[in-house]
Write an enzyme that holds these catalytic residues in place. Structure first.
Site, short mmCIF file in Angstrom:
data_model
loop_
_atom_site.label_atom_id
_atom_site.label_comp_id
_atom_site.label_asym_id
_atom_site.label_seq_id
_atom_site.Cartn_x
_atom_site.Cartn_y
_atom_site.Cartn_z
N LYS A 192 6.27 52.95 40.42
CA LYS A 192 5.37 52.15 39.60
C LYS A 192 5.35 50.70 40.09
O LYS A 192 6.38 50.18 40.53
CB LYS A 192 5.82 52.23 38.14
CG LYS A 192 4.91 51.59 37.11
CD LYS A 192 5.49 51.83 35.72
CE LYS A 192 4.70 51.13 34.63
NZ LYS A 192 5.30 51.36 33.30
N SER B 260 1.79 53.22 29.90
CA SER B 260 1.71 52.26 31.01
C SER B 260 2.08 52.89 32.34
O SER B 260 1.65 52.42 33.39
CB SER B 260 2.62 51.06 30.73
OG SER B 260 3.98 51.36 30.92
N SER C 131 6.05 55.09 27.33
CA SER C 131 5.29 54.94 28.57
C SER C 131 5.61 55.95 29.65
O SER C 131 4.94 55.99 30.68
CB SER C 131 5.49 53.52 29.13
OG SER C 131 4.87 52.57 28.31
#
Length: 541
Positions: free
Chosen positions: A116, A196, A220
């Site tokens: 990420k 997210s 998330s």
């Protein structure tokens, strides 16, 4: 910093869609050797066997994923950047196996991984949390989990997209959107990818990468795993190092195990970071990733305390088909209230039957004593607002170079570049609220102590009173309870309603990852519900 863009122009995207409708069969489905090994949906174990049998090389594997990214990502936007050194890393892995054909090598040796874009990599990739405000910033070092991946011989394929600033800029911005990455799309439905860490889930679901890392503050990992039909593990707080991650809050990282009192007495910059989570297609892949990234990191004091939970021999040993046998699973019925949705009700009824058939003991119709307080208490929001400013300021000051050095700088950058950051459309209300806070004080300490009390009197009491190994819940409905107490959870694909995926979550007390992996793996092997997304041209955007 140098990087390789994975986005085409709008015109090229249009041309791409036309070609995809008429020539969708050209999407790479790699096969090798006499046995015609297929990369799509292959597990880490499958890939390692293919390496050993000379059916596949790391270079061929990376090339396959790069072609998938080139084909799918202009629409789905699960990948923010690809690593220009990925093929070189793959070649190195191939050479190492050639030099030492008997190994030993880790399970992730030569395996491509996306991380990420809030997880630092000290290479040619950017680390920006999806914001132009951090484009060109220079991190001091790899995040600790990235260091562990490199040591294991994994190939860092690139950065996964995300909700900008891990969804802590604006309450109005949709999930999966960032200024740099655009709008991520659920590959099954064409709409909300959730959470997210959306890009991490999108990429794994569509075979643009083998496995990926995400981060979680509250839901998330669990939510995008549920929405995108992949497996996600949210470990016990501190089990994996958080050093080198663009932060939101220390609350979920430190609450419990005496950490609340420790935090209220002393401010520790290393606490102000999120935690890394594996997102994979199978429970086995997630276990291999977890055992690679878990462990002590001197830059994150929480890992020292949590290291007592790391089992000798790693987590793959708990991949047992009979893992449900004798496990006591709690069912809090309020979380299974799906209204008039008969399909979901029947589906989860069947899942409960599967759990029993596999030997689990279901303790049904449970209630948490403080369920109303859990639903309406504002302590989490209060703590997030206060902690975010402190956490982000500490992270930004530690950068070698950066266009911004404080939350105030980020807010000012967004105002100055309002068109680029879509301030008129989405705003930045969460950042503005955080900027108004006054730092550590009675309000924050009170919120943290209150959440500790809620966790102990609610989830912990429920687990201990009923002697449970885990609680089972639909979707990511249990994520906030797990989040505020720093407890682990595993999400597994549970089905599809009109094409939209949904998952089932198993959550437990701190350090219960071995039990959760046994439970999740056994359920996964009994059901094997995951299926690939439909051809992209059939989605409505």
């Amino acid at each position: 910093m140098a990087s390789t863009s994975v986005y085409a122009s709008s015109f090229l995207q249009f041309i791409f869609l036309i070609l995809l409708v008429t020539l969708s069969s050209v999407l790479p489905v790699a096969t090798f050797s006499k046995e015609q090994f297929s990369i799509e949906e292959a597990t880490v174990h499958d890939l390692q066997l293919a390496f050993q049998r000379n059916q596949l090389s790391s270079r061929k594997l990376v090339e396959f994923y790069l072609k998938r990214i080139q084909s799918l990502n202009p629409v789905l936007r699960g990948v923010l950047e690809v690593n220009p050194d990925a093929l070189t890393q793959a070649d190195n892995a191939d050479q190492e196996r050639k030099t030492k054909p008997q190994g030993p090598f880790s399970a992730l040796h030569g395996i491509p991984i996306l991380v990420k874009d809030n997880i630092a990599t000290k290479d040619k990739l950017n680390t920006t949390a999806g914001s132009y405000a951090l484009l060109g910033s220079v991190v001091p070092r790899d995040a600790a989990v990235v260091t562990r991946l490199r040591k294991a011989g994994a190939v860092i394929l690139g950065k996964a997209s995300l909700s900008e600033w891990s969804h802590y800029r604006s309450s109005n911005a949709p999930s999966g959107w960032s200024a740099r990455g655009g709008q991520g799309k659920n590959p099954y439905t064409g709409d909300d990818p959730c959470g997210s860490s959306s890009g991490s889930a999108i990429s794994v679901a569509t075979n643009m990468v083998t496995v990926s890392l995400g981060t979680e503050t509250d839901g998330s990992i669990l939510c995008p795993s549920s929405y995108n039909s992949v497996v996600g593990i949210k470990p016990t707080v501190g089990l994996t190092s958080r050093a080198g991650v663009v932060p939101i809050s220390p609350r979920q990282d430190t609450v419990g195990a005496g950490a609340v009192l420790g935090f209220s007495q002393e401010f520790n910059v290393q606490n102000f970071v999120g935690w890394c989570r594996p997102i994979c297609r199978t429970v086995s892949d997630a276990a291999y990733v977890l055992e690679t990234i878990a462990g002590i990191d001197i830059n994150d004091k929480a890992t020292i305390e949590a290291s007592k939970f790391v089992p000798k021999g790693g987590y793959a040993q708990f991949l047992r088909k009979d893992g449900l046998r004798g496990k006591r699973l709690g069912v809090v019925r309020v979380f299974f209230n799906s209204g008039d949705d008969a399909f979901l009700q029947e589906t989860f009824k069947l899942h409960m039957s599967t759990l029993r058939q596999r030997g689990a003991v279901l303790v049904d119709n449970l209630k948490t004593d403080n369920i109303n307080e859990l639903s309406y208490d504002q302590s989490e929001s209060i703590a997030l607002d206060i902690e975010f400013e402190l956490a982000l300021n500490a992270y930004l000051k530690d950068l070698v170079a950066s266009p911004v050095r404080s939350l105030a700088d980020v807010i000012a950058f967004n105002k100055k570049h309002s068109k680029l950051e879509k301030i008129d459309e989405y705003g930045q209300d969460l950042m503005l609220e955080a900027q108004k806070t006054s730092g550590i004080g009675k309000q924050l300490n009170g919120a943290l102590l209150n959440m500790t009390r809620i966790s102990k009197n609610g989830f912990e009491k429920l687990m201990k009173r009923n002697k449970l190994d885990a609680v089972v819940a639909p979707f990511s409905s249990f994520s906030s309870i797990l989040a505020i107490g720093g407890y682990p959870g595993v999400m597994v694909p549970a089905g599809y309603e009109k094409g939209a995926p949904f998952g089932i979550c198993f959550g437990g007390l701190k350090g219960s990852e071995p039990k959760l992996i046994e439970i999740a793996y056994s359920f996964e092997q009994a059901t094997k519900l995951r299926k690939q997304p439909p051809p992209i041209h059939k989605l409505k955007f």
